[in-house]
Design a protein around this motif. Structure first.
Motif, PDB file in Angstrom:
ATOM      1  N   LEU A  10      -5.049  -1.482   3.352  1.00 35.36           N
ATOM      2  CA  LEU A  10      -4.026  -0.458   3.654  1.00 35.36           C
ATOM      3  C   LEU A  10      -3.102  -0.797   4.762  1.00 35.36           C
ATOM      4  N   THR A  11      -3.469  -2.008   5.243  1.00 31.75           N
ATOM      5  CA  THR A  11      -2.621  -2.679   6.556  1.00 31.75           C
ATOM      6  C   THR A  11      -2.191  -4.060   6.284  1.00 31.75           C
TER       7      THR A  11
ATOM      8  N   PHE B 249       0.913  -1.092   6.197  1.00 28.85           N
ATOM      9  CA  PHE B 249       0.979  -0.247   4.863  1.00 28.85           C
ATOM     10  C   PHE B 249       2.305  -0.195   4.353  1.00 28.85           C
ATOM     11  N   ALA B 250       3.452  -0.639   4.638  1.00 31.50           N
ATOM     12  CA  ALA B 250       4.739  -0.964   4.353  1.00 31.50           C
ATOM     13  C   ALA B 250       5.123  -2.286   4.606  1.00 31.50           C
TER      14      ALA B 250
ATOM     15  N   PRO C 250       0.925  -1.300  -0.091  1.00 28.15           N
ATOM     16  CA  PRO C 250      -0.030   0.013   0.074  1.00 28.15           C
ATOM     17  C   PRO C 250       0.909   1.400   0.049  1.00 28.15           C
ATOM     18  N   ALA C 251       2.012   1.146   0.547  1.00 30.00           N
ATOM     19  CA  ALA C 251       2.875   2.195   0.389  1.00 30.00           C
ATOM     20  C   ALA C 251       3.295   2.677  -0.877  1.00 30.00           C
TER      21      ALA C 251
END
Length: 415
Positions: A168-169, A171-172, A32-33
């Protein structure tokens, strides 16, 4: 022209076939990042576009970036930069047709062989069109840009009912480094900021209208690209080459069902063909300029009926060879795109550095800002530093070989 038409032409230069595969590829790289990668790449366009516009007004020339770098740092630096952009543009014409090939192969249920066959057909069609002197008119080019925009909006709309913020989690998931690596790859998708250099002279009031057109273009392109990137991330349509290559088609499938694949394939072919045709035409003229300057063999400067035949064949030949090698090695666009993306990073860095030496006032400030932003990305491209180094070596060897004096004929001896 005014800011409205200028914006339309500028947007058409930036929206290309790269968006068909890169949202999935960057998401697989950074998770997502990857949305941060897209945002950073888009933001860089603001000062970069200003720099190119200022350089074009100071020194209008068909050589473009190579001319600016040559004026700032000497002919050798300009010639090497020209080579960087020529190779980036030529190899890119293997990447672009392959994006269309993926979508057609997916629609037909074919594999890599089918994708490469379609890519070869797209490249051949664009090459023949250029050799025949066929040019995509302004209205047609704008129509292609409109088609891309409509397709991207459709993807975003189709993603809404399937989207979830839970995706989104984390996220990175792969750390921070892939975000920078994603920005490097996205230099390929956002290549086109230099197009304003060729448009400045067409504006009725450049001082007023160019900034307006640039600002609107930034907003439109950023909204479309970030929208599609978010659609891919929030629907989780990424995670492997087979998915990444046709991510937009798979997102559409949630709404169109079985009709999504052929529709996406048709749109992908049109976009890929239009982009390839335009870039073969543009890069072939850079090849002509390099050949006249002694950086490429003289046959590349061949012109017949106003068509730069030598340049077209040089670009098409490089692209075709790239397709053959990548097909044999089993490479996909995620591997190939590293070459043009890394070279574009180098080109833009030198172009901005040229702005520091050639410009004053606001243009110089934007050049300094561009140098800083691009330099921040350079460490992420360090793993591919061999690409510009190898191309630089080839450029210098070519220049030396082409400038070497011909050997004097040996006298004949009687008997």
């Amino acid at each position: 022209m005014g800011p409205a038409q200028g914006t339309a032409l500028y947007v058409s230069a930036l929206l290309g076939a790269g968006v068909l595969v890169l949202p999935g590829q960057i998401a697989s790289l950074a998770g997502p990042a990857s949305l941060l990668s897209w945002a950073f790449a888009a933001a860089m366009g603001v000062p970069l576009a200003v720099v190119f516009a200022a350089l074009a007004r100071r020194q209008p020339d068909a050589g473009g970036v190579a001319t600016y770098v040559g004026l700032a740092f000497g002919r050798t630096a300009g010639g090497v930069t020209g080579w960087w952009y020529f190779v980036a543009g030529s190899v890119g014409q293997a990447v672009v047709p392959l994006t269309g090939g993926y979508y057609v192969a997916h629609a037909l249920g074919g594999g890599p062989v089918a994708a490469y066959a379609v890519a070869a057909a797209i490249l051949a069609t664009a090459t023949v069109a250029n050799l025949a002197g066929v040019r995509v008119s302004g209205p047609v080019q704008l129509g292609l840009a409109g088609l891309v925009a409509v397709a991207l909006i459709a993807v975003v709309a189709a993603a809404v009912p399937q989207a979830s913020v839970d995706r989104l989690t984390p996220f990175a998931p792969h750390g921070v480094a892939p975000i920078g690596a994603g920005v490097v790859v996205l230099f390929y998708a956002f290549a086109g900021w230099e197009a304003v250099a060729h448009l400045v002279g067409e504006f009725r009031d450049p001082d007023r209208d160019v900034p307006r057109a640039t600002a609107i273009t930034i907003l439109v392109v950023t909204a479309l690209y970030l929208g599609v990137a978010a659609a891919v991330v929030l629907t989780g349509t990424y995670g492997g080459a087979s998915v990444d290559h046709v991510a937009l088609g798979l997102v559409l499938q949630g709404v169109l069902g079985g009709a999504a694949a052929p529709v996406a394939a048709a749109v992908a072919v049109v976009i890929s063909l239009g982009t390839t045709n335009a870039f073969v035409a543009g890069v072939s003229r850079l090849g002509l300029s390099l050949a006249r300057g002694g950086w490429l063999p003289s046959p590349v400067a061949t012109i017949r009926g106003g068509v730069p035949v030598g340049g077209v064949l040089a670009v098409a030949g490089t692209a075709a060879a790239t397709l053959v090698v990548s097909a044999g090695a089993g490479w996909g666009t995620e591997t190939l795109v590293v070459v043009p993306a890394t070279l574009v990073v180098a080109v833009y860095l030198l172009a901005a550095a040229s702005g520091l030496r050639l410009l004053r006032g606001w243009g110089r400030f934007c050049a300094a800002l561009t140098v800083l932003l691009t330099a921040a990305v350079v460490p992420s491209a360090a793993g591919h530093v061999a690409v510009p180094l190898v191309v630089s070596a080839l450029a210098l060897l070519s220049r030396r070989a082409l400038s070497a004096p011909a050997a004097a004929p040996r006298p004949c001896r009687p008997g």
